[in-house]
Design a protein around this motif. Structure first.
Motif, short mmCIF file in Angstrom:
data_model
loop_
_atom_site.label_atom_id
_atom_site.label_comp_id
_atom_site.label_asym_id
_atom_site.label_seq_id
_atom_site.Cartn_x
_atom_site.Cartn_y
_atom_site.Cartn_z
N GLY A 1 -63.98 -16.11 -19.45
CA GLY A 1 -62.54 -15.89 -19.60
C GLY A 1 -61.90 -16.93 -20.52
O GLY A 1 -62.57 -17.85 -21.00
N SER B 1 -58.38 -12.92 -18.19
CA SER B 1 -58.91 -13.19 -16.85
C SER B 1 -60.43 -13.00 -16.85
O SER B 1 -60.98 -12.34 -17.74
CB SER B 1 -58.23 -12.28 -15.83
OG SER B 1 -58.23 -10.95 -16.32
N THR C 1 -63.99 -11.99 -16.98
CA THR C 1 -64.48 -10.68 -17.37
C THR C 1 -65.99 -10.65 -17.20
O THR C 1 -66.67 -11.58 -17.63
CB THR C 1 -64.09 -10.41 -18.84
OG1 THR C 1 -62.69 -10.64 -18.98
CG2 THR C 1 -64.40 -8.98 -19.26
#
Ligand code: NAG
Ligand code: NAG
Ligand code: NAG
Ligand code: NAG
Ligand code: NAG
Ligand code: NAG
Ligand code: NAG
Ligand code: NAG
Length: 343
Positions: free
Chosen positions: A54, A63, A65
Motif C-alpha cells: 500500500g 489502502s 492491496t
C-alpha cells in the motif's frame, strides 16, 4: 518451510535484516505546490510471500492491496512536508517501507531591491548596502540570488542553512563600493530555484533594475603638466577638459593673460608664452593642470613650426584615436551639458 529455516539462520547469525527490496520510480519528485505527483512502487517478492502492499500519503493514499507486485500513487502536493511511503506486509510478518522524496517549490511572489532611498547618488570609494528581498519562496535551500551590475554577475548568494520546506521571505545583502566606472550602471538582483539537472528548470525572477549615480572629483584625462611651444605670432589651444561627476567647472590663472570671456572655457586660446594654471572643481574636489607655453626660437621658426605642427598633429591624432576608441567614459566639459543624468 524452507523460507522459515532461511529466516531462522539469518536471525541466529545475527545479521541485519536485508535491505528493503522496494523500488519507487521515480525515487524523487520536484513539483510545484498543488501539482500532482505520480510514482510507481514495485517489489520483486513473489506473490506467495506477499500479503499486501500500500501507499501512505496525506492524500491519494492506497489502502493495503493484495495480489499485486506494483502499486501506483497519484497524489497532490498540498502539504509542504509530505513524504509518501510505500510499504509491503509479508506473510511471515516482516514489513518493508520506502519513502518517496517530495520537494515542493513555490516561485517568489516578488523580488525587489531595497531600501530604494539608498539608490540616490553615491560617493566614489564609499560602500553602500543593497538588499534584495525575495517574498514567499520555497524551498529556501534551493534558492540562489544573483546580483547583476551592467551585464555581469558581481555577487551570488545561496541559502544552504537549515531552513524548512515552508515558503519564507529571504534577503540577500550586497555591499557595493562605488567606483567612478559604476556611474550610470544598472544593478538588479535575480532569484532562481535550482534543482540540478534532474529537476525542473524554472524561470528566474528579476527585480527592477536600478540606475547608479556615482559622484567623483575631477580628473584630467591627459597629463597634469603639459609643455607646448608657441609659434611666433601664432596662437595655441590649451585643453583643460576634465572628467568628473557632477560636471566640473574650470577657471584659468593668471586672469590677466586670458582673453576676455575665455576664463571659464575648458579650451583656452593663448598667444603669449607663460605658465597657465587651470583649476577644475566640483562638489567632490579640485584639481589643477599646468600648461607651460614657450616660444619657438626665431632661427628655427619654420622647422620648429613644421615639427611642432606635425608633432601637434600626431598628438591630436593619438588623443583623438585614444578617446574615440575608449568605451563609454563619462566626460564632463566645463560649461557643457552634464553627461550623466539622474536615472
Ligand atoms: C510499475 O512498475 C512495474 C515493475 O517495474 C511495471 O511492471 C509496471 O508496468 C509499472 N507501471 C507503470 C504504470 O509504470
Ligand atoms: C530483488 O531483486 C534484487 C536485485 O534486483 C535482489 O538483490 C533481491 O534479492 C531480490 N529480492 C527478492 C525478494 O527476490
Ligand atoms: C488532486 O487534485 C485534483 C484537481 O484539483 C483532484 O481532481 C483530485 O481528486 C486530487 N487528488 C487527490 C488524491 O486528492
Ligand atoms: C514588490 O515589492 C515592491 C517593493 O516592496 C513593491 O513596490 C511592489 O509593488 C511589489 N510588487 C508586487 C507585485 O507585489
Ligand atoms: C513575508 O512577508 C509578508 C509581507 O511582509 C508577510 O505577510 C508574510 O507573513 C511573510 N512570510 C513569512 C513566512 O514570514
Ligand atoms: C556587508 O557589510 C556589512 C556591514 O557593513 C557586513 O556585516 C556584511 O558581512 C557585508 N556583507 C558582505 C556580503 O560582504
Ligand atoms: C580636449 O580633450 C578632450 C579629452 O581630454 C577631448 O575629448 C576633446 O576633444 C579635446 N578638445 C579639443 C578642442 O581638442
Ligand atoms: C600655478 O600653480 C603653481 C603651483 O600651485 C604656482 O606655483 C603658480 O604660481 C601658479 N601660477 C599662476 C600663474 O597662477
Amino acid at each position: 518451510m524452507l523460507f522459515f529455516i532461511f529466516s531462522c539462520i539469518i536471525a541466529f547469525a545475527g545479521t541485519v535484516s536485508p535491505p528493503c527490496p522496494l523500488q519507487i520510480i521515480p525515487p524523487k519528485v520536484v513539483v510545484g505546490y498543488g501539482d500532482s505527483i505520480a510514482a510507481n512502487c514495485s517489489c520483486n517478492y513473489s506473490l506467495d510471500q506477499l500479503e499486501n502492499m500500500g501507499w501512505e500519503s496525506p492524500n491519494g493514499a492506497v489502502s493495503p492491496t493484495e495480489g499485486v507486485t506494483f502499486l501506483l500513487l497519484k497524489a497532490n502536493a498540498t502539504e509542504w512536508t509530505m513524504e509518501p511511503k510505500c510499504y509491503t506486509n509479508l506473510l511471515d510478518g516482516d514489513q518493508c517501507l520506502k519513502r518517496l522524496t517530495v520537494t515542493i517549490y513555490k516561485m517568489a511572489d516578488n523580488v525587489s531591491v531595497s531600501p530604494q532611498s539608498q539608490m540616490g547618488p553615491m560617493v566614489e570609494g564609499k560602500t553602500y548596502r543593497m538588499q534584495c528581498d525575495i517574498a514567499n519562496v520555497a524551498p529556501a535551500r534551493h534558492l540562489s540570488v544573483y546580483w547583476h551590475k551592467r551585464n555581469k554577475i558581481v555577487y551570488t548568494e545561496s541559502f544552504n542553512k537549515e531552513l524548512n520546506q515552508y515558503p519564507v521571505n529571504l534577503s540577500s545583502v550586497f555591499n557595493l563600493t562605488a567606483q567612478r566606472d559604476d556611474n550610470a550602471a544598472q544593478i538588479w538582483c535575480e532569484a532562481k530555484l535550482n534543482f540540478g539537472s534532474s529537476g525542473p528548470n524554472l524561470r528566474s525572477m528579476k527585480s527592477r533594475s536600478h540606475g547608479v549615480i556615482v559622484l567623483y572629483p575631477p580628473t584630467f584625462t591627459q597629463p597634469e603638466k603639459e609643455t607646448v611651444t608657441l609659434k611666433a605670432g601664432g596662437k595655441i589651444d590649451l585643453n583643460c577638459t576634465a572628467r568628473g561627476n557632477p560636471m566640473p567647472s574650470c577657471s584659468w590663472h593668471p586672469s590677466d593673460l586670458i582673453l576676455e570671456n575665455n576664463e571659464k572655457q575648458p579650451i583656452l586660446t593663448v598667444t603669449r608664452e607663460g605658465t597657465y594654471n587651470c583649476t577644475v572643481s566640483n562638489t567632490q574636489g579640485t584639481n589643477t593642470k599646468y600648461f607651460i607655453v614657450t616660444s619657438a626660437p626665431r632661427d628655427h621658426t619654420v622647422l620648429a613650426g613644421l615639427l611642432g605642427g606635425f608633432g601637434a598633429l600626431a598628438v591630436v591624432l593619438l588623443i583623438v584615436g585614444y578617446f574615440t576608441l575608449k568605451p563609454d567614459g563619462t566626460f564632463s566639459f566645463c560649461n557643457g551639458q552634464p553627461t550623466s543624468s539622474v536615472i
